[in-house]
Design a protein around this motif. Sequence first.
Motif, PDB file in Angstrom:
ATOM      1  N   ALA A   1      14.061 -34.651  55.411  1.00  0.00           N
ATOM      2  CA  ALA A   1      13.802 -35.290  54.118  1.00  0.00           C
ATOM      3  C   ALA A   1      15.091 -35.432  53.315  1.00  0.00           C
TER       4      ALA A   1
ATOM      5  N   GLY B   1      17.115 -38.119  53.498  1.00  0.00           N
ATOM      6  CA  GLY B   1      17.505 -39.524  53.303  1.00  0.00           C
ATOM      7  C   GLY B   1      17.461 -39.916  51.832  1.00  0.00           C
ATOM      8  N   GLN B   2      18.064 -41.041  51.507  1.00  0.00           N
ATOM      9  CA  GLN B   2      18.143 -41.455  50.101  1.00  0.00           C
ATOM     10  C   GLN B   2      16.990 -42.342  49.686  1.00  0.00           C
ATOM     11  N   GLY B   3      16.219 -42.820  50.683  1.00  0.00           N
ATOM     12  CA  GLY B   3      15.035 -43.611  50.366  1.00  0.00           C
ATOM     13  C   GLY B   3      15.347 -44.821  49.493  1.00  0.00           C
ATOM     14  N   THR B   4      16.472 -45.463  49.755  1.00  0.00           N
ATOM     15  CA  THR B   4      16.888 -46.571  48.877  1.00  0.00           C
ATOM     16  C   THR B   4      15.891 -47.729  48.909  1.00  0.00           C
ATOM     17  N   ARG B   5      15.311 -47.989  50.077  1.00  0.00           N
ATOM     18  CA  ARG B   5      14.396 -49.141  50.162  1.00  0.00           C
ATOM     19  C   ARG B   5      13.141 -48.922  49.319  1.00  0.00           C
TER      20      ARG B   5
ATOM     21  N   LYS C   1      11.899 -38.522  48.445  1.00  0.00           N
ATOM     22  CA  LYS C   1      10.799 -39.322  48.990  1.00  0.00           C
ATOM     23  C   LYS C   1       9.549 -38.472  49.236  1.00  0.00           C
TER      24      LYS C   1
ATOM     25  N   MET D   1      14.571 -30.222  55.730  1.00  0.00           N
ATOM     26  CA  MET D   1      15.984 -30.546  55.484  1.00  0.00           C
ATOM     27  C   MET D   1      16.081 -31.529  54.325  1.00  0.00           C
TER      28      MET D   1
ATOM     29  N   PRO E   1      24.304 -38.571  52.627  1.00  0.00           N
ATOM     30  CA  PRO E   1      23.882 -37.721  53.743  1.00  0.00           C
ATOM     31  C   PRO E   1      24.362 -38.297  55.084  1.00  0.00           C
TER      32      PRO E   1
ATOM     33  N   HIS F   1      20.060 -38.468  59.998  1.00  0.00           N
ATOM     34  CA  HIS F   1      19.128 -37.418  60.450  1.00  0.00           C
ATOM     35  C   HIS F   1      19.669 -36.641  61.637  1.00  0.00           C
TER      36      HIS F   1
ATOM     37  N   VAL G   1       9.842 -37.635  56.833  1.00  0.00           N
ATOM     38  CA  VAL G   1       9.128 -37.410  55.580  1.00  0.00           C
ATOM     39  C   VAL G   1       8.252 -38.609  55.198  1.00  0.00           C
ATOM     40  N   ASP G   2       8.384 -39.725  55.905  1.00  0.00           N
ATOM     41  CA  ASP G   2       7.786 -40.966  55.382  1.00  0.00           C
ATOM     42  C   ASP G   2       6.420 -41.337  55.955  1.00  0.00           C
TER      43      ASP G   2
ATOM     44  N   LYS H   1       8.251 -46.991  53.907  1.00  0.00           N
ATOM     45  CA  LYS H   1       9.715 -47.209  53.930  1.00  0.00           C
ATOM     46  C   LYS H   1      10.150 -48.065  52.749  1.00  0.00           C
TER      47      LYS H   1
HETATM   48  P1  UTP Z   1      15.435 -43.673  57.074  1.00  0.00           P
HETATM   49  O1  UTP Z   1      16.306 -44.179  58.143  1.00  0.00           O
HETATM   50  O2  UTP Z   1      14.139 -44.372  56.854  1.00  0.00           O
HETATM   51  O3  UTP Z   1      16.281 -43.617  55.737  1.00  0.00           O
HETATM   52  O4  UTP Z   1      15.182 -42.147  57.344  1.00  0.00           O
HETATM   53  P2  UTP Z   1      15.901 -43.206  54.258  1.00  0.00           P
HETATM   54  O5  UTP Z   1      17.143 -42.615  53.718  1.00  0.00           O
HETATM   55  O6  UTP Z   1      14.665 -42.381  54.127  1.00  0.00           O
HETATM   56  O7  UTP Z   1      15.586 -44.586  53.537  1.00  0.00           O
HETATM   57  P3  UTP Z   1      16.541 -45.826  53.212  1.00  0.00           P
HETATM   58  O8  UTP Z   1      17.075 -46.321  54.514  1.00  0.00           O
HETATM   59  O9  UTP Z   1      17.625 -45.334  52.276  1.00  0.00           O
HETATM   60  O10 UTP Z   1      15.613 -46.777  52.556  1.00  0.00           O
HETATM   61  C1  UTP Z   1      14.285 -41.692  58.292  1.00  0.00           C
HETATM   62  C2  UTP Z   1      14.046 -40.218  58.072  1.00  0.00           C
HETATM   63  O11 UTP Z   1      15.240 -39.500  58.240  1.00  0.00           O
HETATM   64  C3  UTP Z   1      15.540 -38.745  57.086  1.00  0.00           C
HETATM   65  C4  UTP Z   1      14.807 -39.435  55.957  1.00  0.00           C
HETATM   66  O12 UTP Z   1      14.595 -38.547  54.874  1.00  0.00           O
HETATM   67  C5  UTP Z   1      13.541 -39.867  56.673  1.00  0.00           C
HETATM   68  O13 UTP Z   1      12.638 -38.778  56.798  1.00  0.00           O
HETATM   69  N1  UTP Z   1      17.007 -38.739  56.889  1.00  0.00           N
HETATM   70  C6  UTP Z   1      17.707 -39.893  56.934  1.00  0.00           C
HETATM   71  C7  UTP Z   1      17.623 -37.543  56.635  1.00  0.00           C
HETATM   72  O14 UTP Z   1      16.971 -36.475  56.578  1.00  0.00           O
HETATM   73  N2  UTP Z   1      18.967 -37.553  56.442  1.00  0.00           N
HETATM   74  C8  UTP Z   1      19.713 -38.668  56.491  1.00  0.00           C
HETATM   75  O15 UTP Z   1      20.945 -38.588  56.308  1.00  0.00           O
HETATM   76  C9  UTP Z   1      19.061 -39.881  56.743  1.00  0.00           C
END
Ligand code: UTP
Length: 489
Positions: free
Chosen positions: A112, A114-118, A125, A162, A221, A224, A253-254, A414
């Motif tokens: 968890a 990721g920055q979830g920008t989308r 997220k 994470m 970050p 993953h 996480v999504d 997403k």
């Molecule tokens: P995504 O590739 O969908 O990226 O991550 P994101 O960051 O959630 O969303 P966008 O691309 O910015 O819109 C898939 C999974 O990997 C985790 C995310 O939290 C999600 O569960 N992830 C992604 C990490 O834990 N760390 C990262 O550096 C990137």
Amino acid sequence: MSAMSLNEHLAAARRVLAAADQEHVLAFWDQLDDGQRQVLLDQVDSVDWPELTRLVQSHVERKPAFKLPENLQPAPWYPYAPPAEMKGLYAKARLRGWELIQGGKVAAFTVAGGQGTRLGWNGPKGTFPATPIRRLPLFGCFAEYIRNMQKRTGAVIPWYIMTSPINDADTRQFFRDNRYFGLDPGSVMIFPQGMMPAVSLAPRNLGKVLLESPGRLALSPNGHGGSLKALWTSGAIADMKKRGIEQISYTQVDNPIVRVLDPIFIGLHDLDAAQMSSKMLPKREPLEKLGNFCLIDGKMTVIEYSDLPDTLAHERLTDGQLRFLAGSIAIHLIRVDFVEALNSQAGNSGDGFALPFHRAEKKVPYIDLKSGQPVTPDKPNAVKLETFVFDALPLCGKSIIYETSRPDEFAPIKNANAPGTQDCPKTSQDLQVARAARWLESQGVQVPRRVDGSVEAVIEISQNTAIYPEDLKGQPLPSAIEPRGQVLL
Ligand code: UTP
């Protein structure tokens, strides 16, 4: 910290930055107060500058060339519904999976960071309200699944999450605010992943690390794939070993309907003595944006959809099925001793271990060095460097793939809601309702449907109530659901 040690710290930072040709990082030093200076120096310390210098050459100054391996084959998989000759094996695997969960050998792991920008949600997220009636956050969905599994097995299932340094504090606070969704806080471990600086693509500043503010690097970050190192450096692996955990059930996480732990998958993976395994979905169309499970010289490998040539993506077998059918949805089982081996091969600190980096061109706001003013770019201006967890697959001695059911396990969030958009909260909720409706119908409940087959009601089944349709047996169920009604079970 004394002024002297700050000066020493500064001198050390200047040396590493000079060697990496990144001295501009300290351009605004004179304008910073001591607190800001300390933060900046700590950020400088957190970056592996020699590695970054190599990556600037290989991934920023040029695009790394992707060469398709010659001997690429589609990877085999265990089908969702076993053929007659495999029924015995599946029964054994299911039993084995339950035994491992019951014996306290399996941990849940959610990435968890990721920055979830989308999605554009203001917060981690995992805090996003995902379900159609209760608006239960994503973290709550997984917590309910884990509680259900604990209740039926009597086992403690530790949950590792994470985060990243950006969302770690908010995530922890959210768990406290929600009293860990009924889980024992002693069995929920939250730890941050590593970060990488964003690097400029502008010809004038090519390869230079961007500043997010005069006293901060633009860090994000490290993908993953960073989880395999963070599990080690955070002490999560040591904690797992103390608890007797053997297998890590890795999910993102999504996806609110993911099976956080799946006995059949765990059993097949364990019986085959695999080190890291994956779930797959049959791709809906040749160019569906899922990574492709392939074998290269017998080694499991995911080839990204953008790297698989169209001709191969469209190839079909004699029965009409796509030759490269198996798509990755980022659900894995990973042995604890595999993560340990990866990290300890690289030295006890795990410092030297990293999966290959990938280049992503992104819009990254930054401070202009000349004017000191913030700039918000309207087109990609920087390279972010990320590693992907599936790049650990070729490092395995043995890896299996198990097919799962799209309608039962895949409702990702997403993107932000918008007309015609897939993988957004609206489509996820529709899929959650559709699954709940099918489960109720399997128990004889009448569900109102529109002419196109879609469900004409809002239904939510808590994962406290059921994680399998059979769990609904013996529950007080309505005989029919009113059209446009709302039912929460
Ligand atoms: P995504 O590739 O969908 O990226 O991550 P994101 O960051 O959630 O969303 P966008 O691309 O910015 O819109 C898939 C999974 O990997 C985790 C995310 O939290 C999600 O569960 N992830 C992604 C990490 O834990 N760390 C990262 O550096 C990137």
